[in-house]
Write a protein that holds these residues in place. Structure first.
Motif, PDB file in Angstrom:
ATOM      1  N   GLU A   1       0.911  36.472  -8.494  1.00  0.00           N
ATOM      2  CA  GLU A   1       0.793  35.454  -9.537  1.00  0.00           C
ATOM      3  C   GLU A   1      -0.676  35.299  -9.917  1.00  0.00           C
ATOM      4  O   GLU A   1      -1.547  35.230  -9.044  1.00  0.00           O
ATOM      5  N   CYS A   2      -0.922  35.250 -11.199  1.00  0.00           N
ATOM      6  CA  CYS A   2      -2.299  35.194 -11.710  1.00  0.00           C
ATOM      7  C   CYS A   2      -2.487  34.037 -12.673  1.00  0.00           C
ATOM      8  O   CYS A   2      -1.551  33.631 -13.362  1.00  0.00           O
ATOM      9  N   GLU A   3      -3.702  33.557 -12.708  1.00  0.00           N
ATOM     10  CA  GLU A   3      -4.143  32.690 -13.802  1.00  0.00           C
ATOM     11  C   GLU A   3      -5.081  33.542 -14.627  1.00  0.00           C
ATOM     12  O   GLU A   3      -6.082  34.049 -14.116  1.00  0.00           O
ATOM     13  N   ILE A   4      -4.721  33.713 -15.884  1.00  0.00           N
ATOM     14  CA  ILE A   4      -5.477  34.563 -16.791  1.00  0.00           C
ATOM     15  C   ILE A   4      -6.015  33.717 -17.935  1.00  0.00           C
ATOM     16  O   ILE A   4      -5.282  32.928 -18.533  1.00  0.00           O
ATOM     17  N   LEU A   5      -7.281  33.891 -18.244  1.00  0.00           N
ATOM     18  CA  LEU A   5      -7.877  33.274 -19.423  1.00  0.00           C
ATOM     19  C   LEU A   5      -7.993  34.359 -20.488  1.00  0.00           C
ATOM     20  O   LEU A   5      -8.330  35.496 -20.175  1.00  0.00           O
ATOM     21  N   THR A   6      -7.710  34.009 -21.719  1.00  0.00           N
ATOM     22  CA  THR A   6      -7.855  34.979 -22.804  1.00  0.00           C
ATOM     23  C   THR A   6      -8.722  34.405 -23.910  1.00  0.00           C
ATOM     24  O   THR A   6      -8.744  33.197 -24.152  1.00  0.00           O
ATOM     25  N   ILE A   7      -9.440  35.309 -24.537  1.00  0.00           N
ATOM     26  CA  ILE A   7     -10.209  34.980 -25.742  1.00  0.00           C
ATOM     27  C   ILE A   7      -9.791  36.018 -26.767  1.00  0.00           C
ATOM     28  O   ILE A   7      -9.999  37.224 -26.544  1.00  0.00           O
TER      29      ILE A   7
ATOM     30  N   PHE B   1     -20.489  36.753 -18.969  1.00  0.00           N
ATOM     31  CA  PHE B   1     -20.949  35.454 -19.463  1.00  0.00           C
ATOM     32  C   PHE B   1     -22.042  34.830 -18.598  1.00  0.00           C
ATOM     33  O   PHE B   1     -22.520  33.729 -18.900  1.00  0.00           O
ATOM     34  N   ALA B   2     -22.447  35.483 -17.540  1.00  0.00           N
ATOM     35  CA  ALA B   2     -23.336  34.901 -16.523  1.00  0.00           C
ATOM     36  C   ALA B   2     -24.672  34.392 -17.073  1.00  0.00           C
ATOM     37  O   ALA B   2     -25.172  33.381 -16.608  1.00  0.00           O
ATOM     38  N   GLY B   3     -25.235  35.050 -18.057  1.00  0.00           N
ATOM     39  CA  GLY B   3     -26.555  34.661 -18.538  1.00  0.00           C
ATOM     40  C   GLY B   3     -26.555  33.674 -19.684  1.00  0.00           C
ATOM     41  O   GLY B   3     -27.599  33.390 -20.271  1.00  0.00           O
ATOM     42  N   LEU B   4     -25.403  33.110 -20.003  1.00  0.00           N
ATOM     43  CA  LEU B   4     -25.328  32.215 -21.159  1.00  0.00           C
ATOM     44  C   LEU B   4     -25.788  30.801 -20.829  1.00  0.00           C
ATOM     45  O   LEU B   4     -25.632  30.334 -19.705  1.00  0.00           O
ATOM     46  N   SER B   5     -26.318  30.143 -21.832  1.00  0.00           N
ATOM     47  CA  SER B   5     -26.726  28.747 -21.675  1.00  0.00           C
ATOM     48  C   SER B   5     -25.481  27.864 -21.634  1.00  0.00           C
ATOM     49  O   SER B   5     -24.381  28.298 -21.995  1.00  0.00           O
ATOM     50  N   ASP B   6     -25.663  26.612 -21.221  1.00  0.00           N
ATOM     51  CA  ASP B   6     -24.537  25.671 -21.186  1.00  0.00           C
ATOM     52  C   ASP B   6     -23.933  25.480 -22.585  1.00  0.00           C
ATOM     53  O   ASP B   6     -22.723  25.371 -22.735  1.00  0.00           O
ATOM     54  N   GLU B   7     -24.774  25.460 -23.600  1.00  0.00           N
ATOM     55  CA  GLU B   7     -24.295  25.311 -24.977  1.00  0.00           C
ATOM     56  C   GLU B   7     -23.446  26.520 -25.387  1.00  0.00           C
ATOM     57  O   GLU B   7     -22.373  26.367 -25.985  1.00  0.00           O
ATOM     58  N   GLU B   8     -23.919  27.709 -25.064  1.00  0.00           N
ATOM     59  CA  GLU B   8     -23.165  28.923 -25.391  1.00  0.00           C
ATOM     60  C   GLU B   8     -21.843  28.974 -24.614  1.00  0.00           C
ATOM     61  O   GLU B   8     -20.804  29.337 -25.166  1.00  0.00           O
ATOM     62  N   LEU B   9     -21.897  28.592 -23.342  1.00  0.00           N
ATOM     63  CA  LEU B   9     -20.673  28.557 -22.536  1.00  0.00           C
ATOM     64  C   LEU B   9     -19.665  27.563 -23.099  1.00  0.00           C
ATOM     65  O   LEU B   9     -18.460  27.819 -23.114  1.00  0.00           O
ATOM     66  N   ALA B  10     -20.159  26.429 -23.564  1.00  0.00           N
ATOM     67  CA  ALA B  10     -19.280  25.424 -24.160  1.00  0.00           C
ATOM     68  C   ALA B  10     -18.607  25.985 -25.406  1.00  0.00           C
ATOM     69  O   ALA B  10     -17.417  25.766 -25.633  1.00  0.00           O
ATOM     70  N   GLU B  11     -19.361  26.724 -26.204  1.00  0.00           N
ATOM     71  CA  GLU B  11     -18.807  27.332 -27.421  1.00  0.00           C
ATOM     72  C   GLU B  11     -17.725  28.349 -27.073  1.00  0.00           C
ATOM     73  O   GLU B  11     -16.642  28.348 -27.649  1.00  0.00           O
ATOM     74  N   VAL B  12     -18.003  29.212 -26.118  1.00  0.00           N
ATOM     75  CA  VAL B  12     -17.021  30.211 -25.698  1.00  0.00           C
ATOM     76  C   VAL B  12     -15.809  29.524 -25.088  1.00  0.00           C
ATOM     77  O   VAL B  12     -14.660  29.883 -25.371  1.00  0.00           O
ATOM     78  N   SER B  13     -16.048  28.519 -24.282  1.00  0.00           N
ATOM     79  CA  SER B  13     -14.981  27.802 -23.575  1.00  0.00           C
ATOM     80  C   SER B  13     -13.950  27.201 -24.526  1.00  0.00           C
ATOM     81  O   SER B  13     -12.758  27.145 -24.210  1.00  0.00           O
ATOM     82  N   ARG B  14     -14.381  26.776 -25.696  1.00  0.00           N
ATOM     83  CA  ARG B  14     -13.461  26.185 -26.679  1.00  0.00           C
ATOM     84  C   ARG B  14     -12.426  27.195 -27.174  1.00  0.00           C
ATOM     85  O   ARG B  14     -11.367  26.811 -27.663  1.00  0.00           O
ATOM     86  N   SER B  15     -12.731  28.475 -27.049  1.00  0.00           N
ATOM     87  CA  SER B  15     -11.826  29.520 -27.549  1.00  0.00           C
ATOM     88  C   SER B  15     -10.909  30.083 -26.472  1.00  0.00           C
ATOM     89  O   SER B  15     -10.097  30.955 -26.747  1.00  0.00           O
ATOM     90  N   VAL B  16     -11.042  29.610 -25.262  1.00  0.00           N
ATOM     91  CA  VAL B  16     -10.288  30.154 -24.137  1.00  0.00           C
ATOM     92  C   VAL B  16      -8.888  29.543 -24.064  1.00  0.00           C
ATOM     93  O   VAL B  16      -8.720  28.343 -24.204  1.00  0.00           O
ATOM     94  N   GLU B  17      -7.911  30.403 -23.852  1.00  0.00           N
ATOM     95  CA  GLU B  17      -6.546  29.959 -23.572  1.00  0.00           C
ATOM     96  C   GLU B  17      -6.206  30.397 -22.160  1.00  0.00           C
ATOM     97  O   GLU B  17      -6.579  31.482 -21.737  1.00  0.00           O
ATOM     98  N   GLU B  18      -5.488  29.535 -21.432  1.00  0.00           N
ATOM     99  CA  GLU B  18      -5.138  29.839 -20.043  1.00  0.00           C
ATOM    100  C   GLU B  18      -3.628  29.956 -19.900  1.00  0.00           C
ATOM    101  O   GLU B  18      -2.889  29.204 -20.529  1.00  0.00           O
ATOM    102  N   ARG B  19      -3.190  30.911 -19.077  1.00  0.00           N
ATOM    103  CA  ARG B  19      -1.768  31.018 -18.787  1.00  0.00           C
ATOM    104  C   ARG B  19      -1.565  31.555 -17.375  1.00  0.00           C
ATOM    105  O   ARG B  19      -2.427  32.245 -16.829  1.00  0.00           O
ATOM    106  N   THR B  20      -0.430  31.216 -16.811  1.00  0.00           N
ATOM    107  CA  THR B  20      -0.047  31.712 -15.497  1.00  0.00           C
ATOM    108  C   THR B  20       0.906  32.881 -15.703  1.00  0.00           C
ATOM    109  O   THR B  20       1.827  32.807 -16.510  1.00  0.00           O
ATOM    110  N   VAL B  21       0.640  33.957 -14.978  1.00  0.00           N
ATOM    111  CA  VAL B  21       1.442  35.172 -15.091  1.00  0.00           C
ATOM    112  C   VAL B  21       2.123  35.426 -13.755  1.00  0.00           C
ATOM    113  O   VAL B  21       1.443  35.546 -12.735  1.00  0.00           O
TER     114      VAL B  21
END
Length: 166
Positions: free
Chosen positions: A99-105, A13-33
């Motif tokens: 223990e991990c924090e994992i983001l999923t899309i 995701f490194a080369g994405l614009s702030d707008e693109e990152l915001a779009e991707v970010s909305r789909s992210v779910e976070e959980r602790t493993v």
């Protein structure tokens, strides 16, 4: 852009614009493993891209009661991408080493994002392809090193396994 700053630090995701990152970010779910939990079981359907925010995971294969550690992944690394590319089941088992924090899309959200912005999709898949190529080169090097240090009987057995029809 709740996860946007973290996403910037991940190669895919490194080369994405702030707008693109915001779009991707909305789909992210976070959980602790917790330590020792299986995150992905080999052979199960792949439906998500996993991003490691904190902690370490072990990538392993199990055959005939034997576990072989293939790799260890840590923060800012990802896994699960192969199953998203070809709809095949997961090729390895992923276990939390700590223990991990994992983001999923998930696949559906990722497909929606990529169809929304085809230029973004091209950049994303190109980066995924580059990471897969790096991992394949690394694996090839490990196989080559193992072949160099193996005796003749071990080489014959390894070669036989490689050419065995499925």
């Amino acid at each position: 852009m709740e996860h946007g700053e973290f996403l910037k630090e991940i190669k895919v995701f490194a080369g994405l614009s702030d707008e693109e990152l915001a779009e991707v970010s909305r789909s992210v779910e976070e959980r602790t493993v917790p330590t020792g939990e299986v995150i992905v079981e080999e052979g199960t359907p792949g439906d998500s891209l996993y991003l490691i925010k904190r902690g370490r995971v072990r990538v392993e294969k199990r055959r005939s009661g034997t576990e072989v550690k293939l790799a260890e992944l840590g923060p800012k690394m990802f896994f699960g991408e192969m199953s998203l590319i070809d709809d095949a089941p997961h090729s390895a088992r992923i276990v939390a080493e700590e223990e991990c924090e994992i983001l999923t899309i998930n696949r559906l959200d990722l497909d929606i994002i990529l169809n929304w912005n085809t230029a973004l999709g091209m950049r994303l898949w190109r980066t995924v392809a580059q990471v897969l190529a790096e991992r394949l080169r690394s694996t090839n090097e490990k196989i080559f090193e193992r072949m160099l240090t193996a005796d003749s009987t071990q080489k014959f057995r390894m070669f036989g396994e490689l050419i065995k029809p499925e």
